[in-house]
Write a protein that holds these residues in place. Sequence first.
Motif, PDB file in Angstrom:
ATOM      1  N   LEU A  65       8.095  -4.818   2.695  1.00 53.04           N
ATOM      2  CA  LEU A  65       7.437  -6.507   3.045  1.00 53.04           C
ATOM      3  C   LEU A  65       6.710  -6.379   4.470  1.00 53.04           C
ATOM      4  N   LEU A  66       6.972  -5.532   5.607  1.00 51.56           N
ATOM      5  CA  LEU A  66       5.999  -5.715   6.646  1.00 51.56           C
ATOM      6  C   LEU A  66       4.789  -5.076   6.309  1.00 51.56           C
ATOM      7  N   MET A  67       4.728  -4.035   5.437  1.00 50.33           N
ATOM      8  CA  MET A  67       3.427  -3.467   5.050  1.00 50.33           C
ATOM      9  C   MET A  67       2.689  -4.299   4.311  1.00 50.33           C
ATOM     10  N   TRP A  68       3.224  -5.069   3.573  1.00 52.03           N
ATOM     11  CA  TRP A  68       2.363  -6.081   2.687  1.00 52.03           C
ATOM     12  C   TRP A  68       1.961  -7.422   3.551  1.00 52.03           C
ATOM     13  N   GLN A  69       2.803  -7.913   4.290  1.00 55.29           N
ATOM     14  CA  GLN A  69       2.665  -9.032   5.288  1.00 55.29           C
ATOM     15  C   GLN A  69       1.480  -8.593   6.142  1.00 55.29           C
ATOM     16  N   GLY A  70       1.673  -7.406   7.016  1.00 52.66           N
ATOM     17  CA  GLY A  70       0.750  -7.158   7.777  1.00 52.66           C
ATOM     18  C   GLY A  70      -0.469  -6.534   7.474  1.00 52.66           C
ATOM     19  N   ASN A  71      -0.766  -6.292   6.375  1.00 49.20           N
ATOM     20  CA  ASN A  71      -1.876  -5.749   5.885  1.00 49.20           C
ATOM     21  C   ASN A  71      -2.124  -4.416   6.396  1.00 49.20           C
ATOM     22  N   TRP A  72      -1.106  -3.589   6.478  1.00 43.58           N
ATOM     23  CA  TRP A  72      -1.358  -2.033   6.905  1.00 43.58           C
ATOM     24  C   TRP A  72      -1.758  -1.252   5.623  1.00 43.58           C
ATOM     25  N   PRO A  73      -2.781  -0.273   5.875  1.00 48.26           N
ATOM     26  CA  PRO A  73      -3.037   0.239   4.800  1.00 48.26           C
ATOM     27  C   PRO A  73      -2.153   1.516   4.240  1.00 48.26           C
ATOM     28  N   TRP A  74      -1.682   1.578   2.987  1.00 53.42           N
ATOM     29  CA  TRP A  74      -0.719   2.463   2.570  1.00 53.42           C
ATOM     30  C   TRP A  74      -1.086   4.024   2.861  1.00 53.42           C
ATOM     31  N   LEU A  75      -2.297   4.206   3.029  1.00 52.27           N
ATOM     32  CA  LEU A  75      -2.733   5.648   3.329  1.00 52.27           C
ATOM     33  C   LEU A  75      -3.245   6.047   4.539  1.00 52.27           C
ATOM     34  N   THR A  76      -2.794   5.265   5.538  1.00 47.56           N
ATOM     35  CA  THR A  76      -2.819   5.795   6.885  1.00 47.56           C
ATOM     36  C   THR A  76      -1.954   6.814   7.450  1.00 47.56           C
ATOM     37  N   SER A  77      -2.063   7.602   8.200  1.00 47.27           N
ATOM     38  CA  SER A  77      -1.437   8.710   8.346  1.00 47.27           C
ATOM     39  C   SER A  77       0.002   8.516   8.901  1.00 47.27           C
ATOM     40  N   TRP A  78       0.277   7.420   9.738  1.00 47.51           N
ATOM     41  CA  TRP A  78       1.622   7.391  10.067  1.00 47.51           C
ATOM     42  C   TRP A  78       2.568   6.688   8.886  1.00 47.51           C
ATOM     43  N   VAL A  79       1.989   5.970   8.240  1.00 46.35           N
ATOM     44  CA  VAL A  79       2.588   5.347   6.881  1.00 46.35           C
ATOM     45  C   VAL A  79       3.205   6.485   6.139  1.00 46.35           C
ATOM     46  N   ILE A  80       2.030   7.451   5.859  1.00 46.21           N
ATOM     47  CA  ILE A  80       2.364   8.504   4.944  1.00 46.21           C
ATOM     48  C   ILE A  80       3.600   9.441   5.531  1.00 46.21           C
ATOM     49  N   MET A  81       3.309   9.670   6.761  1.00 46.33           N
ATOM     50  CA  MET A  81       4.466  10.657   7.597  1.00 46.33           C
ATOM     51  C   MET A  81       5.695   9.957   7.686  1.00 46.33           C
ATOM     52  N   THR A  82       5.798   8.707   7.630  1.00 47.46           N
ATOM     53  CA  THR A  82       7.184   7.932   7.863  1.00 47.46           C
ATOM     54  C   THR A  82       7.636   7.812   6.376  1.00 47.46           C
ATOM     55  N   ILE A  83       7.035   8.038   5.565  1.00 48.27           N
ATOM     56  CA  ILE A  83       7.614   7.844   4.047  1.00 48.27           C
ATOM     57  C   ILE A  83       8.086   9.204   3.703  1.00 48.27           C
ATOM     58  N   VAL A  84       7.242  10.319   4.046  1.00 49.20           N
ATOM     59  CA  VAL A  84       7.427  11.621   3.983  1.00 49.20           C
ATOM     60  C   VAL A  84       8.992  11.952   4.713  1.00 49.20           C
ATOM     61  N   VAL A  85       9.158  11.565   6.068  1.00 45.48           N
ATOM     62  CA  VAL A  85      10.272  11.767   6.568  1.00 45.48           C
ATOM     63  C   VAL A  85      11.481  10.921   6.071  1.00 45.48           C
ATOM     64  N   MET A  86      11.301   9.830   5.503  1.00 47.99           N
ATOM     65  CA  MET A  86      12.150   8.968   4.867  1.00 47.99           C
ATOM     66  C   MET A  86      12.921   9.673   3.974  1.00 47.99           C
ATOM     67  N   PHE A  87      11.890  10.227   2.835  1.00 47.83           N
ATOM     68  CA  PHE A  87      12.471  10.929   1.601  1.00 47.83           C
ATOM     69  C   PHE A  87      13.297  12.007   2.122  1.00 47.83           C
ATOM     70  N   SER A  88      12.724  12.820   3.209  1.00 45.36           N
ATOM     71  CA  SER A  88      13.451  14.057   3.896  1.00 45.36           C
ATOM     72  C   SER A  88      14.967  13.656   4.257  1.00 45.36           C
ATOM     73  N   SER A  89      14.952  12.264   4.960  1.00 45.42           N
ATOM     74  CA  SER A  89      16.458  12.188   5.472  1.00 45.42           C
ATOM     75  C   SER A  89      17.470  11.556   4.036  1.00 45.42           C
ATOM     76  N   ILE A  90      16.897  11.038   3.154  1.00 44.35           N
ATOM     77  CA  ILE A  90      17.493  10.824   1.938  1.00 44.35           C
ATOM     78  C   ILE A  90      18.314  11.995   1.284  1.00 44.35           C
ATOM     79  N   VAL A  91      17.221  12.856   1.078  1.00 52.50           N
ATOM     80  CA  VAL A  91      17.778  14.312   0.534  1.00 52.50           C
ATOM     81  C   VAL A  91      18.909  14.662   1.607  1.00 52.50           C
TER      82      VAL A  91
END
Length: 143
Positions: A65-91
């Motif tokens: 929701l913050l990404m959507w409301q804040g108009n952050w681009p999904w392909l910025t490096s920090w967003v991608i890395m956060t998602i990668v680390v998030m999936f790593s943490s889930i595993v």
Amino acid sequence: MYKFILFIHIISAILSIGPFIVLFPVLNRMIGKSGDVLDSLIEIFQATIRIVKHAGHVLVVSGILLMWQGNWPWLTSWVIMTIVVMFSSIVFLAKAFKPKIRQFYAGTINSTVLIQKLRFSVWQYIFILLIMLWFMVAKPNIW
């Protein structure tokens, strides 16, 4: 609305990391215990993991929701890395705690080994979460 979602996101981040600090005294109390006392301490440990898991669900939804409301681009490096680390943490979360507790109840490891493995896993998970937190707060431009 953005500030409210940000508040929820910050609270869920705290609830995703904070309860792990409680686990160190629980692990210390587990030393030398057996039977019902050890079982109850393992229940506290597992309940803490459940709190972290559910707070992680809120963290993900509020982050989207913050990404959507804040108009952050999904392909910025920090967003991608956060998602990668998030999936790593889930595993990691799926493999770090419950299988070790199952091994203990199956009799393949003793309580001393269980405590050592759980303590190491807690430190590893805190490290993973701190990396993810750094990406979310610092928002580094990696590429």
